[in-house]
Design a protein around this motif. Structure first.
Motif, PDB file in Angstrom:
ATOM      1  N   MET A   1      17.237  11.879 -22.889  1.00  0.00           N
ATOM      2  CA  MET A   1      15.906  11.266 -22.707  1.00  0.00           C
ATOM      3  C   MET A   1      15.148  12.278 -21.807  1.00  0.00           C
ATOM      4  O   MET A   1      15.454  12.577 -20.608  1.00  0.00           O
ATOM      5  N   GLY A   2      13.986  12.654 -22.243  1.00  0.00           N
ATOM      6  CA  GLY A   2      13.135  13.618 -21.537  1.00  0.00           C
ATOM      7  C   GLY A   2      12.497  12.737 -20.510  1.00  0.00           C
ATOM      8  O   GLY A   2      12.101  11.644 -20.484  1.00  0.00           O
ATOM      9  N   VAL A   3      11.934  13.499 -19.483  1.00  0.00           N
ATOM     10  CA  VAL A   3      11.255  12.998 -18.448  1.00  0.00           C
ATOM     11  C   VAL A   3       9.872  13.744 -18.444  1.00  0.00           C
ATOM     12  O   VAL A   3       9.781  14.871 -18.353  1.00  0.00           O
ATOM     13  N   GLN A   4       8.706  13.060 -18.423  1.00  0.00           N
ATOM     14  CA  GLN A   4       7.397  13.643 -18.206  1.00  0.00           C
ATOM     15  C   GLN A   4       7.003  13.076 -16.900  1.00  0.00           C
ATOM     16  O   GLN A   4       6.633  12.089 -16.542  1.00  0.00           O
ATOM     17  N   LYS A   5       6.520  14.289 -16.198  1.00  0.00           N
ATOM     18  CA  LYS A   5       6.124  14.072 -14.722  1.00  0.00           C
ATOM     19  C   LYS A   5       4.479  13.853 -14.966  1.00  0.00           C
ATOM     20  O   LYS A   5       3.831  14.763 -15.359  1.00  0.00           O
ATOM     21  N   GLN A   6       3.844  12.857 -14.401  1.00  0.00           N
ATOM     22  CA  GLN A   6       2.568  12.436 -14.503  1.00  0.00           C
ATOM     23  C   GLN A   6       1.883  11.981 -13.226  1.00  0.00           C
ATOM     24  O   GLN A   6       3.000  11.341 -12.347  1.00  0.00           O
ATOM     25  N   SER A   7       0.721  12.026 -12.838  1.00  0.00           N
ATOM     26  CA  SER A   7       0.193  11.549 -11.890  1.00  0.00           C
ATOM     27  C   SER A   7      -0.469  10.209 -12.121  1.00  0.00           C
ATOM     28  O   SER A   7      -1.399  10.402 -13.132  1.00  0.00           O
ATOM     29  N   VAL A   8      -0.271   9.270 -11.638  1.00  0.00           N
ATOM     30  CA  VAL A   8      -1.069   7.818 -12.178  1.00  0.00           C
ATOM     31  C   VAL A   8      -1.518   6.998 -11.060  1.00  0.00           C
ATOM     32  O   VAL A   8      -1.200   7.240  -9.881  1.00  0.00           O
ATOM     33  N   SER A   9      -2.536   6.239 -11.283  1.00  0.00           N
ATOM     34  CA  SER A   9      -3.198   5.333 -10.295  1.00  0.00           C
ATOM     35  C   SER A   9      -2.850   3.868 -10.535  1.00  0.00           C
ATOM     36  O   SER A   9      -2.918   3.564 -11.776  1.00  0.00           O
ATOM     37  N   PHE A  10      -2.605   3.177  -9.598  1.00  0.00           N
ATOM     38  CA  PHE A  10      -2.491   1.774  -9.551  1.00  0.00           C
ATOM     39  C   PHE A  10      -3.431   0.853  -8.863  1.00  0.00           C
ATOM     40  O   PHE A  10      -3.907   1.494  -7.896  1.00  0.00           O
ATOM     41  N   THR A  11      -3.797  -0.187  -9.410  1.00  0.00           N
ATOM     42  CA  THR A  11      -4.573  -1.029  -8.564  1.00  0.00           C
ATOM     43  C   THR A  11      -3.633  -1.715  -7.521  1.00  0.00           C
ATOM     44  O   THR A  11      -2.476  -1.307  -7.524  1.00  0.00           O
ATOM     45  N   ASP A  12      -4.129  -1.955  -6.336  1.00  0.00           N
ATOM     46  CA  ASP A  12      -3.321  -2.329  -5.137  1.00  0.00           C
ATOM     47  C   ASP A  12      -2.474  -3.426  -5.610  1.00  0.00           C
ATOM     48  O   ASP A  12      -1.181  -3.605  -5.305  1.00  0.00           O
ATOM     49  N   THR A  13      -2.731  -4.555  -6.362  1.00  0.00           N
ATOM     50  CA  THR A  13      -2.008  -5.525  -7.061  1.00  0.00           C
ATOM     51  C   THR A  13      -0.844  -4.907  -7.896  1.00  0.00           C
ATOM     52  O   THR A  13       0.336  -5.378  -7.696  1.00  0.00           O
ATOM     53  N   ALA A  14      -1.114  -3.994  -8.651  1.00  0.00           N
ATOM     54  CA  ALA A  14      -0.055  -3.224  -9.508  1.00  0.00           C
ATOM     55  C   ALA A  14       1.031  -2.597  -8.569  1.00  0.00           C
ATOM     56  O   ALA A  14       2.060  -2.558  -9.063  1.00  0.00           O
ATOM     57  N   TYR A  15       0.485  -1.788  -7.876  1.00  0.00           N
ATOM     58  CA  TYR A  15       1.293  -1.052  -6.867  1.00  0.00           C
ATOM     59  C   TYR A  15       2.231  -2.071  -6.068  1.00  0.00           C
ATOM     60  O   TYR A  15       3.358  -1.756  -5.859  1.00  0.00           O
ATOM     61  N   ARG A  16       1.665  -3.162  -5.563  1.00  0.00           N
ATOM     62  CA  ARG A  16       2.670  -4.110  -4.510  1.00  0.00           C
ATOM     63  C   ARG A  16       3.671  -4.887  -5.671  1.00  0.00           C
ATOM     64  O   ARG A  16       5.013  -4.794  -5.195  1.00  0.00           O
ATOM     65  N   TYR A  17       3.200  -4.862  -6.782  1.00  0.00           N
ATOM     66  CA  TYR A  17       4.009  -5.493  -7.709  1.00  0.00           C
ATOM     67  C   TYR A  17       5.358  -4.525  -8.136  1.00  0.00           C
ATOM     68  O   TYR A  17       6.600  -5.100  -7.946  1.00  0.00           O
ATOM     69  N   ALA A  18       5.002  -3.332  -8.052  1.00  0.00           N
ATOM     70  CA  ALA A  18       6.158  -2.315  -8.718  1.00  0.00           C
ATOM     71  C   ALA A  18       6.742  -2.194  -7.238  1.00  0.00           C
ATOM     72  O   ALA A  18       8.458  -1.931  -7.298  1.00  0.00           O
ATOM     73  N   LYS A  19       6.054  -2.162  -6.145  1.00  0.00           N
ATOM     74  CA  LYS A  19       7.036  -1.861  -4.835  1.00  0.00           C
ATOM     75  C   LYS A  19       7.794  -2.927  -4.445  1.00  0.00           C
ATOM     76  O   LYS A  19       8.973  -2.887  -4.181  1.00  0.00           O
ATOM     77  N   GLU A  20       7.603  -4.347  -4.865  1.00  0.00           N
ATOM     78  CA  GLU A  20       8.320  -5.549  -4.641  1.00  0.00           C
ATOM     79  C   GLU A  20       9.732  -5.206  -5.479  1.00  0.00           C
ATOM     80  O   GLU A  20      10.979  -5.512  -4.931  1.00  0.00           O
ATOM     81  N   PHE A  21       9.711  -4.594  -6.574  1.00  0.00           N
ATOM     82  CA  PHE A  21      11.176  -4.359  -7.281  1.00  0.00           C
ATOM     83  C   PHE A  21      11.781  -3.524  -6.520  1.00  0.00           C
ATOM     84  O   PHE A  21      13.162  -3.594  -6.324  1.00  0.00           O
ATOM     85  N   VAL A  22      11.219  -2.456  -5.900  1.00  0.00           N
ATOM     86  CA  VAL A  22      12.138  -1.557  -5.061  1.00  0.00           C
ATOM     87  C   VAL A  22      12.434  -2.079  -3.774  1.00  0.00           C
ATOM     88  O   VAL A  22      13.708  -1.835  -3.538  1.00  0.00           O
ATOM     89  N   GLU A  23      11.848  -2.845  -3.225  1.00  0.00           N
ATOM     90  CA  GLU A  23      12.133  -3.395  -1.892  1.00  0.00           C
ATOM     91  C   GLU A  23      13.220  -4.496  -2.317  1.00  0.00           C
ATOM     92  O   GLU A  23      14.076  -4.799  -1.388  1.00  0.00           O
ATOM     93  N   ALA A  24      13.325  -5.166  -3.562  1.00  0.00           N
ATOM     94  CA  ALA A  24      14.396  -5.994  -4.022  1.00  0.00           C
ATOM     95  C   ALA A  24      15.613  -5.442  -4.127  1.00  0.00           C
ATOM     96  O   ALA A  24      16.748  -6.071  -4.530  1.00  0.00           O
ATOM     97  N   GLY A  25      15.678  -3.983  -4.192  1.00  0.00           N
ATOM     98  CA  GLY A  25      16.935  -3.264  -4.639  1.00  0.00           C
ATOM     99  C   GLY A  25      17.008  -3.254  -6.163  1.00  0.00           C
ATOM    100  O   GLY A  25      18.085  -2.579  -6.572  1.00  0.00           O
ATOM    101  N   GLU A  26      15.835  -3.637  -7.003  1.00  0.00           N
ATOM    102  CA  GLU A  26      16.289  -3.540  -8.229  1.00  0.00           C
ATOM    103  C   GLU A  26      16.055  -2.128  -8.961  1.00  0.00           C
ATOM    104  O   GLU A  26      16.504  -1.843 -10.103  1.00  0.00           O
ATOM    105  N   TYR A  27      15.215  -1.322  -8.514  1.00  0.00           N
ATOM    106  CA  TYR A  27      14.988   0.091  -8.689  1.00  0.00           C
ATOM    107  C   TYR A  27      15.041   0.839  -7.504  1.00  0.00           C
ATOM    108  O   TYR A  27      14.586   0.522  -6.322  1.00  0.00           O
ATOM    109  N   SER A  28      15.230   2.179  -7.703  1.00  0.00           N
ATOM    110  CA  SER A  28      15.444   3.085  -6.317  1.00  0.00           C
ATOM    111  C   SER A  28      13.948   3.586  -5.820  1.00  0.00           C
ATOM    112  O   SER A  28      13.837   3.816  -4.576  1.00  0.00           O
ATOM    113  N   ASN A  29      12.997   3.569  -6.754  1.00  0.00           N
ATOM    114  CA  ASN A  29      11.596   3.883  -6.427  1.00  0.00           C
ATOM    115  C   ASN A  29      10.640   3.463  -7.240  1.00  0.00           C
ATOM    116  O   ASN A  29      10.899   2.815  -8.128  1.00  0.00           O
TER     117      ASN A  29
END
Length: 89
Positions: A1-29
């Motif tokens: 599986m290839g990895v594509q490095k991209q710079s993306v922007s998130f709304t505050d809500t979307a970023y908090r949502y993704a960050k919650e997964f990290v804080e819960a330990g479901e993902y590393s980053n």
């Protein structure tokens, strides 16, 4: 599986949502959280399509069903696989 490095922007809500997964330990980053959740959404969409098709087929009148043949032939591969697994344990 290839990895594509991209710079993306998130709304505050979307970023908090993704960050919650990290804080819960479901993902590393956050990157792993976004990739993982996108993959999950893709699997969920595929499952929904399959479920809809199964429902459509199951709703057909019995006279429109295609015969599968002998049940023993249909399940032979699965039975052989299960038997091999049983012998391994």
């Amino acid at each position: 599986m290839g990895v594509q490095k991209q710079s993306v922007s998130f709304t505050d809500t979307a970023y908090r949502y993704a960050k919650e997964f990290v804080e819960a330990g479901e993902y590393s980053n956050v990157s792993a959280a976004v990739s993982g959740e996108l993959a999950k959404a893709d699997r969920d969409r595929e499952r929904s399509v399959l479920e809809a098709e199964l429902e459509r087929r199951l709703s057909l009148p019995l006279d429109q069903w295609e015969p599968l043949g002998d049940v023993a032939e249909v399940t032979a591969g699965s039975r052989a696989h299960l038997e091999a697994m049983t012998k391994q344990h």
